[in-house]
Design a protein around this motif. Structure first.
Motif, mmCIF file in Angstrom:
data_model
loop_
_atom_site.group_PDB
_atom_site.id
_atom_site.type_symbol
_atom_site.label_atom_id
_atom_site.label_comp_id
_atom_site.label_asym_id
_atom_site.label_seq_id
_atom_site.Cartn_x
_atom_site.Cartn_y
_atom_site.Cartn_z
ATOM 1 N N PRO A 176 0.823 -1.223 0.000
ATOM 2 C CA PRO A 176 0.000 0.000 0.000
ATOM 3 C C PRO A 176 0.847 1.259 0.000
ATOM 4 O O PRO A 176 1.932 1.291 0.578
ATOM 5 N N TYR A 177 0.351 2.290 -0.685
ATOM 6 C CA TYR A 177 0.961 3.617 -0.746
ATOM 7 C C TYR A 177 2.357 3.609 -1.347
ATOM 8 O O TYR A 177 3.153 4.509 -1.087
ATOM 9 N N ARG A 178 2.666 2.612 -2.185
ATOM 10 C CA ARG A 178 3.988 2.562 -2.787
ATOM 11 C C ARG A 178 4.215 3.766 -3.706
ATOM 12 O O ARG A 178 5.299 4.369 -3.718
ATOM 13 N N GLU A 179 3.196 4.165 -4.463
ATOM 14 C CA GLU A 179 3.353 5.303 -5.364
ATOM 15 C C GLU A 179 3.523 6.606 -4.582
ATOM 16 O O GLU A 179 4.293 7.478 -4.972
ATOM 17 N N GLU A 180 2.809 6.727 -3.480
ATOM 18 C CA GLU A 180 2.949 7.929 -2.667
ATOM 19 C C GLU A 180 4.334 7.994 -2.042
ATOM 20 O O GLU A 180 4.940 9.064 -1.980
ATOM 21 N N HIS B 38 17.095 2.113 2.036
ATOM 22 C CA HIS B 38 17.158 0.663 2.212
ATOM 23 C C HIS B 38 15.855 0.139 2.803
ATOM 24 O O HIS B 38 15.323 -0.888 2.372
ATOM 25 N N ALA B 39 15.325 0.847 3.774
ATOM 26 C CA ALA B 39 14.074 0.427 4.396
ATOM 27 C C ALA B 39 12.910 0.528 3.417
ATOM 28 O O ALA B 39 12.087 -0.386 3.305
ATOM 29 N N LEU B 40 12.850 1.644 2.670
ATOM 30 C CA LEU B 40 11.741 1.838 1.720
ATOM 31 C C LEU B 40 11.852 0.911 0.517
ATOM 32 O O LEU B 40 10.885 0.723 -0.207
#
Length: 451
Positions: free
Chosen positions: A212-216, A245-247
């Motif tokens: 979820p919210y990968r594009e944001e 790295h986390a994202l």
């Protein structure tokens, strides 16, 4: 009602020379101390009514609102991106918590140990039981990440290294309401900056997943994290690489933990005290300088009067008249030295800030339920530069006399008026003590009898 006569306004807090100079544990400790420091009603010259949390939650009145804090950071501190990111992150945490458990399971919590582990091993360790149940019997059963087979089946999958072409290809498709508000060029620009950010950190680009919210998150990387972003945060390379790295692996809010702490520490422990100190000043710089001049003139007038009466043949009692000049001059000078004009304070007024003088009535000034300003949400791609704003040139053209007597407005925040009342009382008492000492010295001198 006033505060203690020993009250001192917040000290000016300087920015640290490097964001690495203070450890993450120290920042977290400072944040916790800031949250719990108002139990006695006052912390470092800031009452609980003007605490950071009270301002951010919208519990204050002008000129101490979130909007005023944002304007201060933009026009004075030149660090509005910190508050903008903080407001976005608060909104993001709330929206993420409101997601169904099935969606939240796609983005596992990010722990510090993950950064030190190899990515393949990390995926095996962080498989969520809920996610495993969701993907049971599918191509994702062994790993809740996108597999090679799913890449061919997923029409929205974007291969690494080719974000621009695929985003342009899918620009006409409405992925969700968030992406629908972005143009193809805007999405391509954000994706390209995110690609560059990951490559600079030596990481592999993962532009679109089922999380979820990968594009944001991609857009946030482009705006706040990537080099050359419209609102790039002042982060060390270590903090930046750890965040990327986390994202790369999750969109869970815990991935932003270190950066969010750094930003919040900067706001709580540096920007907020400076904002309160600056807000206490009820006049602009020309008015404060003018008030200081009046204070010095009053003191000089008192000295001249006392000296002339002492040199004359008049009795000692007449020398007490000079106390009027000393009292007015010293109290005005003390108040002006703390940024206050006693004339404005008598009416509980303040000067409008330069950017407020030319604000039209139809400009949005409120904050929405998500915590960010309406106009900030509408123009989140814009930077925080204000040199080209119309009010800058207009204010420079105003003559000095007009600046001294600029438009005034009533101070609505009770806690701020209480602080100013305290400072004014301190100035009066200080002036009384000094005036009595000076006049007493003149009264002790024999009369001159020269005229």
């Amino acid at each position: 009602m006033v505060y203690s006569l020993g009250y001192r306004r917040p000290e000016r807090v300087q920015r640290p020379s490097s964001s690495d100079s203070i450890s993450g544990a120290s920042k977290q400790k400072s944040i916790d101390a800031s949250i719990h420091s108002y139990s006695s009603g006052m912390s470092h010259g800031i009452p609980e009514a003007l605490s950071f949390d009270r301002i951010i939650s919208g519990g204050t009145c002008p000129p101490c609102t979130t909007r005023d804090f944002m304007n201060y950071l933009k026009y004075i501190e030149l660090a509005a991106e910190n508050l903008q990111f903080h407001l976005w992150f608060r909104s993001y945490c709330k929206r993420f918590d409101d997601l169904p458990e099935t969606e939240k399971a796609l983005s596992p919590v990010w722990y510090q140990e993950h950064a030190e582990a190899e990515t393949p091993n990390l995926r095996k360790k962080t498989v969520d039981p809920v996610a495993a149940a969701i993907f049971k019997g599918t191509d994702f059963a062994s790993d809740p990440t996108v597999s090679e087979v799913s890449k061919e089946k997923n029409p929205f999958f974007t291969p690494p290294g080719t974000p621009n072409e695929d985003i342009k290809r899918d620009a006409g498709e409405s992925l969700d309401s968030y992406e629908a508000n972005l143009s193809a060029g805007g999405k391509a620009a954000h994706a390209q900056r995110a690609v560059n950010a990951f490559e600079d950190a030596g990481l592999k680009w993962k532009p679109l997943t089922v999380q979820p919210y990968r594009e944001e998150v991609t857009r946030i990387i482009s705006i706040y994290i990537a080099d050359g972003g419209a609102r790039q945060l002042n982060l060390s390379s270590k903090e930046r690489n750890k965040l990327l790295h986390a994202l790369q692996n999750t969109t869970h809010p815990s991935a932003f933990h270190d950066v969010a702490n750094t930003v919040e520490w900067s706001l709580r422990c540096q920007a907020h005290p400076n904002f309160i100190r600056w807000t206490i000043c009820n006049g602009n710089l020309p008015r404060v300088v003018f008030a200081r001049g009046l204070g010095i003139a009053g003191i000089v007038g008192g000295f001249i009067a006392a000296l002339l009466i002492t040199l004359s043949s008049a009795g000692r009692a007449w020398r007490v008249i000079s106390i009027i000049g000393f009292l007015i001059g010293i109290s005005t000078l003390i108040a002006a030295w703390k940024g206050m004009c006693v004339v404005l304070h008598g009416m509980h007024h303040r000067h409008l800030r330069p950017w407020e003088l030319f604000t039209s009535d139809d400009e949005p000034t409120s904050f929405d339920a998500k915590g960010d300003s309406i106009d900030t949400l509408a123009s989140q791609d814009s930077n925080n530069s204000y040199e080209d704003e119309p009010w800058v040139a207009k204010y420079e053209k105003r003559n000095l006399i007009r600046k001294v007597f600029d438009r005034e407005v009533w101070i609505q925040e009770p806690a701020l008026r209480q602080i100013q009342d305290t400072i004014f009382l301190q100035a009066i008492l200080g002036a009384l003590v000094l005036s009595f000492i000076i006049v007493g010295i003149f009264c002790a001198v024999p009369r001159g009898g020269f005229f």
